[in-house]
Design a protein around this motif. Structure first.
Motif, PDB file in Angstrom:
ATOM      1  N   PRO A 192      22.353  33.938  85.305  1.00  0.00           N
ATOM      2  CA  PRO A 192      22.902  35.010  86.652  1.00  0.00           C
ATOM      3  C   PRO A 192      24.004  34.254  87.167  1.00  0.00           C
ATOM      4  CG  PRO A 192      21.022  33.890  87.236  1.00  0.00           C
ATOM      5  CD  PRO A 192      20.814  34.107  86.298  1.00  0.00           C
ATOM      6  N   ILE A 193      24.574  35.778  88.124  1.00  0.00           N
ATOM      7  CA  ILE A 193      25.710  35.686  88.723  1.00  0.00           C
ATOM      8  C   ILE A 193      25.764  35.266  89.926  1.00  0.00           C
ATOM      9  CG2 ILE A 193      27.454  35.082  86.328  1.00  0.00           C
ATOM     10  CD1 ILE A 193      27.629  37.536  86.906  1.00  0.00           C
ATOM     11  N   SER A 194      26.716  35.176  90.652  1.00  0.00           N
ATOM     12  CA  SER A 194      26.763  35.665  91.942  1.00  0.00           C
ATOM     13  C   SER A 194      28.276  35.638  92.529  1.00  0.00           C
ATOM     14  CB  SER A 194      26.658  34.991  92.828  1.00  0.00           C
ATOM     15  OG  SER A 194      26.425  34.795  94.277  1.00  0.00           O
ATOM     16  N   GLY A 195      28.899  36.493  93.294  1.00  0.00           N
ATOM     17  CA  GLY A 195      30.430  36.127  93.171  1.00  0.00           C
ATOM     18  C   GLY A 195      31.059  38.066  93.584  1.00  0.00           C
ATOM     19  N   GLY A 196      30.044  39.174  92.931  1.00  0.00           N
ATOM     20  CA  GLY A 196      30.257  40.353  93.123  1.00  0.00           C
ATOM     21  C   GLY A 196      31.753  40.796  91.910  1.00  0.00           C
TER      22      GLY A 196
END
Length: 314
Positions: free
Chosen positions: A120-124
């Motif tokens: 999963p990723i974060s940062g939009g």
């Protein structure tokens, strides 16, 4: 360079896939929305009609999908990723799902002799465009090492979080904290307004003081403070209420499973539900600031300009 299958080319997936193309990889994409598929094709992604075709000879496969049920559907079944992936293909899911779905992917892949990493990723959307996303990786060490190389063109940070499911667990906790932070910034911004503070001056104070946070620096819900903020665009979504509700709900579910008390997260979830009940699920999640406003109005938000409400007007 590698051949990479990319399933899901929406607002996050399309720029991510484009960075892989720019890095020299051949990217075969699958996307059910024709407009999104066309936009990805303009960025160099080869659009194909099925996961089977995307996976043919692929070194890696990434999925970027809205909900857990979409991930299970993409991986399972006779036409799914697990049925067509070769043993050498590294499988990675960048979606935000529940821990159970992520562990299901790991188990199903292992039973077929396949390698899977929850990533999963974060940062939009801004991070996706700027290739500065944070990737949280969970899985076997050898698979995580391979995943690091694949995600590098899209990433600002790559963190190995632990074994199967550790990446998604980290993401759920992080996003829960984000939405609690959004609620704090929403309330603070409105109190500052009512006390007559200049919003930019107050933002400058909070940014270098104990009130600082990522949502304050990135998503401040008052127009004229940040460049390209949702507040300067009638709160059109950069991170929609619907997706925020999904992520916050998954975190609250994890709290139920583990017995952890999450009163602040539950309040954030209830506020997102209130916006959805008003028909505002497609708007930006920082619109929760209007719930702190004395009269329910919010500077920067004009419902008359809101296209998402057109279908609900009588």
């Amino acid at each position: 360079m590698s051949i990479i299958a990319f399933i899901g080319l929406g607002r996050m997936g399309a720029p991510m896939a484009a960075h892989l193309v720019a890095a020299g990889h051949t990217v075969r994409g699958v996307e059910i929305n024709p407009a999104a598929a066309a936009a990805a094709a303009e960025r160099g992604v080869h659009i194909v009609p099925s996961a089977a075709e995307a996976l043919r000879g692929a070194d890696a496969c990434l999925t970027s999908l809205p909900k857990p049920e979409h991930v299970r559907a993409a991986y399972g079944g006779d036409d799914g990723i697990l049925a067509h992936a070769a043993s050498a293909t590294l499988l990675m899911d960048t979606s935000t799902v529940d821990v159970e779905t992520s562990r299901w992917c790991h188990t199903q892949a292992e039973e077929r002799g396949l390698s899977f990493v929850d990533a999963p990723i974060s940062g939009g959307t801004a991070g996706a465009e700027a290739h500065t996303l944070t990737f949280m990786l969970g899985g076997r060490d050898d698979a995580v090492d391979r995943a690091r190389e694949v995600v590098a063109p899209m990433a600002g940070n790559v963190i190995a979080c632990g074994e199967a499911g550790a990446g998604i667990a980290a993401k759920l906790v992080n996003n829960m904290m984000l939405f609690i932070g959004v609620m704090a910034v929403s309330e603070g911004s409105q109190l500052a307004e009512q006390l007559g503070l200049d919003p930019k001056v107050f933002w400058d104070v909070a940014r270098v003081s104990s009130g600082d946070s990522w949502p304050l620096r990135t998503w401040y819900p008052v127009p004229g403070v940040l460049e390209r903020s949702a507040a300067d665009n009638n709160f059109d979504a950069t991170f929609s209420v619907d997706l925020a509700r999904k992520d916050c709900g998954l975190a609250v579910h994890a709290g139920d499973v583990t017995g952890v008390h999450l009163p602040a997260a539950r309040l954030a979830l209830s506020q997102l539900d209130d916006l959805i009940a008003e028909g505002l699920g497609a708007k930006d999640c920082t619109l929760v600031a209007k719930l702190a406003s004395p009269d329910g109005t919010l500077r920067g938000y004009d419902p008359a300009l809101d296209r998402t409400l057109e279908g609900t007007r009588s």
